[in-house]
Design a protein around this motif. Sequence first.
Motif, PDB file in Angstrom:
ATOM      1  N   ILE A   1      -1.708 -14.541  -5.577  1.00  0.00           N
ATOM      2  CA  ILE A   1      -1.650 -14.576  -4.186  1.00  0.00           C
ATOM      3  C   ILE A   1      -0.301 -14.115  -3.744  1.00  0.00           C
ATOM      4  O   ILE A   1       0.642 -14.520  -4.228  1.00  0.00           O
ATOM      5  N   THR A   2      -0.314 -13.498  -2.666  1.00  0.00           N
ATOM      6  CA  THR A   2       1.119 -13.106  -2.003  1.00  0.00           C
ATOM      7  C   THR A   2       0.967 -13.694  -0.517  1.00  0.00           C
ATOM      8  O   THR A   2      -0.050 -13.384   0.189  1.00  0.00           O
ATOM      9  N   THR A   3       1.865 -14.386  -0.076  1.00  0.00           N
ATOM     10  CA  THR A   3       1.825 -15.111   1.091  1.00  0.00           C
ATOM     11  C   THR A   3       3.242 -14.636   1.991  1.00  0.00           C
ATOM     12  O   THR A   3       4.155 -14.809   1.377  1.00  0.00           O
ATOM     13  N   LEU A   4       3.041 -14.033   3.074  1.00  0.00           N
ATOM     14  CA  LEU A   4       4.231 -13.336   3.916  1.00  0.00           C
ATOM     15  C   LEU A   4       4.408 -14.161   5.086  1.00  0.00           C
ATOM     16  O   LEU A   4       3.365 -14.325   5.530  1.00  0.00           O
TER      17      LEU A   4
ATOM     18  N   ARG B   1       8.235  -4.542   9.877  1.00  0.00           N
ATOM     19  CA  ARG B   1       8.453  -4.649   8.509  1.00  0.00           C
ATOM     20  C   ARG B   1       7.623  -5.508   7.956  1.00  0.00           C
ATOM     21  O   ARG B   1       7.361  -5.345   6.734  1.00  0.00           O
ATOM     22  N   PHE B   2       7.118  -6.555   8.812  1.00  0.00           N
ATOM     23  CA  PHE B   2       6.315  -7.461   8.205  1.00  0.00           C
ATOM     24  C   PHE B   2       4.905  -6.745   7.535  1.00  0.00           C
ATOM     25  O   PHE B   2       4.204  -7.176   6.587  1.00  0.00           O
ATOM     26  N   ILE B   3       4.480  -5.595   8.453  1.00  0.00           N
ATOM     27  CA  ILE B   3       3.383  -4.802   8.062  1.00  0.00           C
ATOM     28  C   ILE B   3       3.579  -3.822   6.912  1.00  0.00           C
ATOM     29  O   ILE B   3       2.640  -3.903   6.078  1.00  0.00           O
ATOM     30  N   GLU B   4       4.653  -3.379   6.920  1.00  0.00           N
ATOM     31  CA  GLU B   4       5.062  -2.138   6.048  1.00  0.00           C
ATOM     32  C   GLU B   4       5.022  -3.251   4.581  1.00  0.00           C
ATOM     33  O   GLU B   4       4.777  -2.448   3.664  1.00  0.00           O
ATOM     34  N   GLN B   5       5.697  -4.373   4.394  1.00  0.00           N
ATOM     35  CA  GLN B   5       5.606  -4.997   3.359  1.00  0.00           C
ATOM     36  C   GLN B   5       4.500  -5.222   2.461  1.00  0.00           C
ATOM     37  O   GLN B   5       4.480  -5.388   1.324  1.00  0.00           O
ATOM     38  N   ILE B   6       3.344  -5.183   3.006  1.00  0.00           N
ATOM     39  CA  ILE B   6       1.864  -5.394   2.519  1.00  0.00           C
ATOM     40  C   ILE B   6       1.580  -4.214   1.522  1.00  0.00           C
ATOM     41  O   ILE B   6       1.346  -4.467   0.601  1.00  0.00           O
ATOM     42  N   GLY B   7       1.962  -3.004   2.013  1.00  0.00           N
ATOM     43  CA  GLY B   7       1.970  -1.934   0.971  1.00  0.00           C
ATOM     44  C   GLY B   7       2.973  -2.113  -0.467  1.00  0.00           C
ATOM     45  O   GLY B   7       2.616  -1.192  -1.359  1.00  0.00           O
ATOM     46  N   GLU B   8       3.849  -2.845  -0.391  1.00  0.00           N
ATOM     47  CA  GLU B   8       4.870  -3.184  -1.402  1.00  0.00           C
ATOM     48  C   GLU B   8       4.190  -4.030  -2.548  1.00  0.00           C
ATOM     49  O   GLU B   8       4.552  -4.120  -3.688  1.00  0.00           O
ATOM     50  N   TYR B   9       3.014  -4.791  -2.284  1.00  0.00           N
ATOM     51  CA  TYR B   9       2.485  -5.582  -2.941  1.00  0.00           C
ATOM     52  C   TYR B   9       1.011  -5.072  -3.656  1.00  0.00           C
ATOM     53  O   TYR B   9       0.571  -5.507  -4.412  1.00  0.00           O
TER      54      TYR B   9
ATOM     55  N   VAL C   1      -6.900  -2.077  -1.151  1.00  0.00           N
ATOM     56  CA  VAL C   1      -7.176  -3.138  -0.478  1.00  0.00           C
ATOM     57  C   VAL C   1      -8.687  -3.254   0.111  1.00  0.00           C
ATOM     58  O   VAL C   1      -9.235  -4.336   0.485  1.00  0.00           O
ATOM     59  N   GLU C   2      -9.388  -2.293  -0.377  1.00  0.00           N
ATOM     60  CA  GLU C   2     -10.973  -2.256   0.013  1.00  0.00           C
ATOM     61  C   GLU C   2     -11.584  -3.238  -0.052  1.00  0.00           C
ATOM     62  O   GLU C   2     -12.601  -3.541   0.616  1.00  0.00           O
ATOM     63  N   ASP C   3     -11.501  -3.918  -1.414  1.00  0.00           N
ATOM     64  CA  ASP C   3     -12.433  -4.808  -1.592  1.00  0.00           C
ATOM     65  C   ASP C   3     -11.547  -6.445  -1.658  1.00  0.00           C
ATOM     66  O   ASP C   3     -12.058  -7.315  -1.926  1.00  0.00           O
ATOM     67  N   LYS C   4     -10.402  -6.298  -0.868  1.00  0.00           N
ATOM     68  CA  LYS C   4      -9.669  -7.589  -0.535  1.00  0.00           C
ATOM     69  C   LYS C   4      -9.991  -8.084   0.847  1.00  0.00           C
ATOM     70  O   LYS C   4     -10.248  -7.394   1.708  1.00  0.00           O
ATOM     71  N   VAL C   5      -9.652  -9.335   1.132  1.00  0.00           N
ATOM     72  CA  VAL C   5      -9.738  -9.929   2.340  1.00  0.00           C
ATOM     73  C   VAL C   5      -8.299 -10.398   2.656  1.00  0.00           C
ATOM     74  O   VAL C   5      -7.518 -10.818   1.815  1.00  0.00           O
ATOM     75  N   ILE C   6      -7.866 -10.251   4.083  1.00  0.00           N
ATOM     76  CA  ILE C   6      -6.741 -10.766   4.328  1.00  0.00           C
ATOM     77  C   ILE C   6      -6.601 -11.934   5.330  1.00  0.00           C
ATOM     78  O   ILE C   6      -7.657 -11.854   6.071  1.00  0.00           O
ATOM     79  N   ALA C   7      -6.025 -12.893   5.027  1.00  0.00           N
ATOM     80  CA  ALA C   7      -6.104 -14.020   5.758  1.00  0.00           C
ATOM     81  C   ALA C   7      -4.809 -14.438   6.951  1.00  0.00           C
ATOM     82  O   ALA C   7      -3.499 -14.009   6.311  1.00  0.00           O
ATOM     83  N   MET C   8      -4.762 -14.656   8.196  1.00  0.00           N
ATOM     84  CA  MET C   8      -3.763 -14.764   9.020  1.00  0.00           C
ATOM     85  C   MET C   8      -3.823 -16.077   9.700  1.00  0.00           C
ATOM     86  O   MET C   8      -4.808 -16.284  10.181  1.00  0.00           O
TER      87      MET C   8
ATOM     88  N   PHE D   1      -2.818 -12.483   1.124  1.00  0.00           N
ATOM     89  CA  PHE D   1      -3.917 -11.468   0.310  1.00  0.00           C
ATOM     90  C   PHE D   1      -3.485 -11.439  -1.188  1.00  0.00           C
ATOM     91  O   PHE D   1      -2.515 -11.938  -1.594  1.00  0.00           O
ATOM     92  N   PHE D   2      -4.446 -10.775  -1.940  1.00  0.00           N
ATOM     93  CA  PHE D   2      -4.009 -10.697  -3.459  1.00  0.00           C
ATOM     94  C   PHE D   2      -3.623  -9.448  -3.785  1.00  0.00           C
ATOM     95  O   PHE D   2      -3.984  -8.436  -3.349  1.00  0.00           O
ATOM     96  N   LYS D   3      -2.358  -9.588  -4.527  1.00  0.00           N
ATOM     97  CA  LYS D   3      -1.480  -8.364  -4.750  1.00  0.00           C
ATOM     98  C   LYS D   3      -2.306  -7.774  -5.899  1.00  0.00           C
ATOM     99  O   LYS D   3      -3.186  -8.366  -6.617  1.00  0.00           O
ATOM    100  N   ASP D   4      -1.945  -6.517  -6.247  1.00  0.00           N
ATOM    101  CA  ASP D   4      -2.487  -5.754  -7.455  1.00  0.00           C
ATOM    102  C   ASP D   4      -2.139  -6.383  -8.635  1.00  0.00           C
ATOM    103  O   ASP D   4      -1.136  -6.733  -8.738  1.00  0.00           O
ATOM    104  N   ARG D   5      -3.167  -6.388  -9.607  1.00  0.00           N
ATOM    105  CA  ARG D   5      -2.850  -6.926 -10.840  1.00  0.00           C
ATOM    106  C   ARG D   5      -2.531  -5.828 -11.660  1.00  0.00           C
ATOM    107  O   ARG D   5      -2.838  -4.621 -11.933  1.00  0.00           O
TER     108      ARG D   5
END
Length: 285
Positions: free
Chosen positions: A157-160, A215-223, A227-234, A281-285
Amino acid sequence: MSIQLMTDSGADIPKQLRDAIDIKVIPLYLNFSDGEYKSGVTLDLEGFYQKVKELKEVPRSAAPSPSDFYAEYKKIDPNVPILMLSISKGLSSTYDNAVAGKNLILEEEPNRKIEVINTKTASSGITLLLQEAKDKIDAGYTFEQLINHMKECAEHITTLFVLKTLDNLVLGGRLDKVKGKIAKTLNIKLLMRGSAEGTIEVTEKVRGDKKSIRRFIEQIGEYTKNVEDKVIAMTHCNDEHRAKKVLADIRSKYAFKDALLTETGPLISTYGGEGALVIAFFKDR
């Protein structure tokens, strides 16, 4: 339900998830100068903000005791396995006390099945793990399968975090007043993340609110790229309008299949301060 899910008030759970599944929440304690309160139980969000405003202080938090956990475990049917998803061990002694409470009840009732997982996250991170646990329970996972899966999920899990104000860090003594004043004058915003050990670390100091959100939004793509099968929680700290706008910007850039949104409770609001946002969200494995 075949498995009882539990967590603590380090989690911020959206209404739709609360309505869909029975989740027992063990409250942490918040200590103001005028007394001790149970987060989300004897002190709701409205009362929390009122106290911060009136007393000009933020509370100090304390973990539930082993006996608090023992009492909550005891309320559950002995034949129903319990999965307790705890706020990160790196942030609180809650995990250790949840384990101690488990050991207490197992001395009396050794046939009970109780597992405590260190989520290494908080707030929306635990929300995401609860949603994942619900999905797997619905899919028919056994208790043992669920435990193994959730332990693996906690590692991915990635938490930002992004803070709009440093006022609560100054009030709580976690940031020197002089440094806080300089940061405010320079309009410095903090970007943070949950570390591999489950602590919170500052990743960037950005000048200006718009730039920090970008930058907060850009960071998501670094992890994660997929994302098509993933859920994001805020979760947001008392600023739903800001949260909805940022979440819409995120979803226009990244095609998450679904999103969960809710407000931070008194515990997380103590540290985040007004306008703070947390995503998981869950980062790529």
